[in-house]
Enzyme design. Structure first.
Site, PDB file in Angstrom:
ATOM      1  CG  HIS A   5      -0.487   0.149   2.676  1.00 32.74           C
ATOM      2  ND1 HIS A   5      -0.217  -1.067   3.277  1.00 32.74           N
ATOM      3  CD2 HIS A   5       0.243   1.510   3.282  1.00 32.74           C
ATOM      4  CE1 HIS A   5       0.338  -0.783   4.775  1.00 32.74           C
ATOM      5  NE2 HIS A   5       0.714   0.151   4.077  1.00 32.74           N
ATOM      6  NE  ARG A   9       1.946  11.234   8.303  1.00 32.67           N
ATOM      7  CZ  ARG A   9       2.385  10.157   8.467  1.00 32.67           C
ATOM      8  NH1 ARG A   9       3.484  10.868   7.168  1.00 32.67           N
ATOM      9  NH2 ARG A   9       3.626   9.945   9.099  1.00 32.67           N
ATOM     10  CD  GLU A  56      -1.711   2.967   6.314  1.00 29.12           C
ATOM     11  OE1 GLU A  56      -1.071   3.731   7.545  1.00 29.12           O
ATOM     12  OE2 GLU A  56      -1.043   2.078   6.146  1.00 29.12           O
ATOM     13  CG  ASN A  60      -1.584  10.965  12.284  1.00 32.08           C
ATOM     14  OD1 ASN A  60      -1.546  10.037  13.327  1.00 32.08           O
ATOM     15  ND2 ASN A  60      -0.868  11.086  11.521  1.00 32.08           N
ATOM     16  CG  HIS A  74       2.120  11.427 -10.175  1.00 28.88           C
ATOM     17  ND1 HIS A  74       2.842  11.929 -10.251  1.00 28.88           N
ATOM     18  CD2 HIS A  74       1.965  10.229 -10.894  1.00 28.88           C
ATOM     19  CE1 HIS A  74       3.327  11.021 -11.620  1.00 28.88           C
ATOM     20  NE2 HIS A  74       2.327  10.095 -11.720  1.00 28.88           N
ATOM     21  CD  GLU A 122       0.665   9.947 -14.709  1.00 27.56           C
ATOM     22  OE1 GLU A 122       1.086  10.185 -16.079  1.00 27.56           O
ATOM     23  OE2 GLU A 122       1.104   9.240 -13.609  1.00 27.56           O
TER      24      GLU A 122
END
Length: 125
Positions: A5, A9, A56, A60, A74, A122
């Site tokens: 993965h 964030r 993922e 936070n 990208h 993209e």
């Protein structure tokens, strides 16, 4: 070995999940809160994690926004028709930052869109 993965964030997890599922057509594969660490993880993708690479999304709880920096480039997604994908993304409220068209010096058709946190995606046929 295989790539599992890519982690991004995000400031607003629900908004990001909505973008990746509703605008880009991925599936929310799993979501888990970690109260002791004050963060939540959500995994989205086009295939189950056992079959392909996923994204993922990490939220936070105590962080409101992030600086994207200039090292990350990208994420690339293959689509059947880049022009059609741009139109569908735009209809669903997504932002197209580079319209579909040929890449200079090649026959490749590509476009770029941004997710709610400003990450570039993209689109390639």
């Amino acid at each position: 070995m295989r790539l599992l993965h890519t982690m991004l964030r995000v400031a607003d997890l629900d908004r990001s999940i909505e973008f990746y599922t509703e605008v880009l057509g991925m599936t929310l594969l799993r979501r888990k809160e970690f109260p002791e660490g004050r963060f939540t993880l959500a995994f989205v993708g086009y295939q189950p994690e056992s079959a392909g690479t996923v994204i993922e999304l990490t939220h936070n709880w105590d962080k409101g926004a992030y600086d994207l920096g200039d090292a990350f480039g990208h994420i690339a997604i293959q689509v059947a028709d880049v022009y059609e994908a741009c139109e569908l993304i735009r209809q669903k409220g997504g932002v197209v930052t580079r319209e579909a068209g040929p890449m200079k010096g090649t026959d490749s058709i590509l476009a770029f869109v941004k997710d709610p946190d400003g990450y570039s995606i993209e689109l390639l046929a």
